[in-house]
Write a protein that holds these residues in place. Sequence first.
Motif, PDB file in Angstrom:
ATOM      1  N   ARG A   8      54.137  35.540  42.743  1.00 55.64           N
ATOM      2  CA  ARG A   8      53.938  34.104  42.577  1.00 55.64           C
ATOM      3  C   ARG A   8      52.767  33.721  43.459  1.00 55.64           C
ATOM      4  O   ARG A   8      52.747  34.054  44.641  1.00 55.64           O
ATOM      5  N   ARG A   9      51.812  33.009  42.891  1.00 56.28           N
ATOM      6  CA  ARG A   9      50.624  32.661  43.660  1.00 56.28           C
ATOM      7  C   ARG A   9      50.071  31.321  43.231  1.00 56.28           C
ATOM      8  O   ARG A   9      50.360  30.824  42.155  1.00 56.28           O
ATOM      9  N   TYR A  39      40.445  30.689  46.228  1.00 58.97           N
ATOM     10  CA  TYR A  39      41.466  31.248  47.102  1.00 58.97           C
ATOM     11  C   TYR A  39      42.652  31.629  46.223  1.00 58.97           C
ATOM     12  O   TYR A  39      43.020  30.872  45.304  1.00 58.97           O
ATOM     13  N   VAL A  40      43.277  32.754  46.530  1.00 59.07           N
ATOM     14  CA  VAL A  40      44.521  33.145  45.878  1.00 59.07           C
ATOM     15  C   VAL A  40      45.560  33.252  46.996  1.00 59.07           C
ATOM     16  O   VAL A  40      45.442  34.103  47.878  1.00 59.07           O
ATOM     17  N   PRO A  63      53.181  38.361  50.990  1.00 61.31           N
ATOM     18  CA  PRO A  63      53.423  36.916  51.007  1.00 61.31           C
ATOM     19  C   PRO A  63      52.846  36.269  52.266  1.00 61.31           C
ATOM     20  O   PRO A  63      52.995  36.791  53.370  1.00 61.31           O
ATOM     21  N   GLY A  64      52.155  35.165  52.074  1.00 60.35           N
ATOM     22  CA  GLY A  64      51.513  34.455  53.175  1.00 60.35           C
ATOM     23  C   GLY A  64      50.057  34.822  53.353  1.00 60.35           C
ATOM     24  O   GLY A  64      49.315  34.108  54.025  1.00 60.35           O
ATOM     25  N   ASP A  65      49.615  35.932  52.756  1.00 63.51           N
ATOM     26  CA  ASP A  65      48.208  36.336  52.843  1.00 63.51           C
ATOM     27  C   ASP A  65      47.366  35.523  51.863  1.00 63.51           C
ATOM     28  O   ASP A  65      47.854  35.068  50.823  1.00 63.51           O
ATOM     29  N   ILE A  66      46.092  35.384  52.198  1.00 63.13           N
ATOM     30  CA  ILE A  66      45.132  34.681  51.349  1.00 63.13           C
ATOM     31  C   ILE A  66      44.076  35.675  50.890  1.00 63.13           C
ATOM     32  O   ILE A  66      43.551  36.462  51.687  1.00 63.13           O
ATOM     33  N   LEU A  67      43.762  35.656  49.608  1.00 58.13           N
ATOM     34  CA  LEU A  67      42.647  36.422  49.063  1.00 58.13           C
ATOM     35  C   LEU A  67      41.539  35.431  48.750  1.00 58.13           C
ATOM     36  O   LEU A  67      41.762  34.456  48.018  1.00 58.13           O
ATOM     37  N   LEU A  68      40.377  35.647  49.334  1.00 58.49           N
ATOM     38  CA  LEU A  68      39.197  34.836  49.021  1.00 58.49           C
ATOM     39  C   LEU A  68      38.421  35.616  47.970  1.00 58.49           C
ATOM     40  O   LEU A  68      37.695  36.554  48.278  1.00 58.49           O
ATOM     41  N   ALA A  69      38.658  35.287  46.711  1.00 61.06           N
ATOM     42  CA  ALA A  69      38.134  36.045  45.575  1.00 61.06           C
ATOM     43  C   ALA A  69      36.751  35.538  45.200  1.00 61.06           C
ATOM     44  O   ALA A  69      36.618  34.455  44.634  1.00 61.06           O
ATOM     45  N   GLN A  70      35.738  36.339  45.508  1.00 60.29           N
ATOM     46  CA  GLN A  70      34.359  35.975  45.208  1.00 60.29           C
ATOM     47  C   GLN A  70      33.646  37.069  44.417  1.00 60.29           C
ATOM     48  O   GLN A  70      32.430  37.051  44.312  1.00 60.29           O
ATOM     49  N   ASP A  71      34.397  38.034  43.874  1.00 57.53           N
ATOM     50  CA  ASP A  71      33.775  39.094  43.068  1.00 57.53           C
ATOM     51  C   ASP A  71      33.783  38.676  41.601  1.00 57.53           C
ATOM     52  O   ASP A  71      34.530  39.159  40.793  1.00 57.53           O
ATOM     53  N   SER A  99      46.157  25.673  40.566  1.00 55.10           N
ATOM     54  CA  SER A  99      47.108  26.110  39.545  1.00 55.10           C
ATOM     55  C   SER A  99      48.028  27.165  40.145  1.00 55.10           C
ATOM     56  O   SER A  99      47.727  27.745  41.188  1.00 55.10           O
ATOM     57  N   PHE A 100      49.170  27.379  39.486  1.00 52.77           N
ATOM     58  CA  PHE A 100      50.155  28.352  39.937  1.00 52.77           C
ATOM     59  C   PHE A 100      50.367  29.364  38.822  1.00 52.77           C
ATOM     60  O   PHE A 100      50.244  29.028  37.639  1.00 52.77           O
ATOM     61  N   ARG A 101      50.712  30.594  39.227  1.00 51.69           N
ATOM     62  CA  ARG A 101      50.925  31.649  38.233  1.00 51.69           C
ATOM     63  C   ARG A 101      51.994  32.603  38.733  1.00 51.69           C
ATOM     64  O   ARG A 101      52.160  32.779  39.939  1.00 51.69           O
TER      65      ARG A 101
END
Length: 130
Positions: A112-113, A65-66, A87-95, A45-47
């Motif tokens: 925008r993500r 992933y964000v 921009p271009g970074d990835i967040l691996l959201a596991q919390d 999805s996009f936000r």
Amino acid sequence: MIRCIRMWTGEDGNSLFEEGSLELNKVANAEGDSQTPNIAASALSFRETVSGGSFDWHKDPVPRYVITLTGTLEFETKDGSTFIIKPGDILLAQDNTGTGHKWRLIGDEPWRRAYVMYQEGTDLCFTPAK
């Protein structure tokens, strides 16, 4: 190398983070290209959040992933530690439990993500910087 910040819930219930990257391997017969192995995803999805936006203490609803397309953000954990996503970074959201984190947009760009929910058990291709 693609910059990736992994965030997870520690044993004390607080969010922790570490910087690293996504593992890239050279692509056969493609000069200069490299990529991760396929990562099994279940949803995309996009936000968009307008400039000046923020989100107070929360945890991520699901592991995902964000992928930041535009915008620069500062994230903060309960112990006061911070990190920046560009921009271009990835967040691996596991919390997905515990006290969570908060974020605020820095600058005039909207955030925008893309959210990519990965399937449980898939190789996440994350390598810590240490």
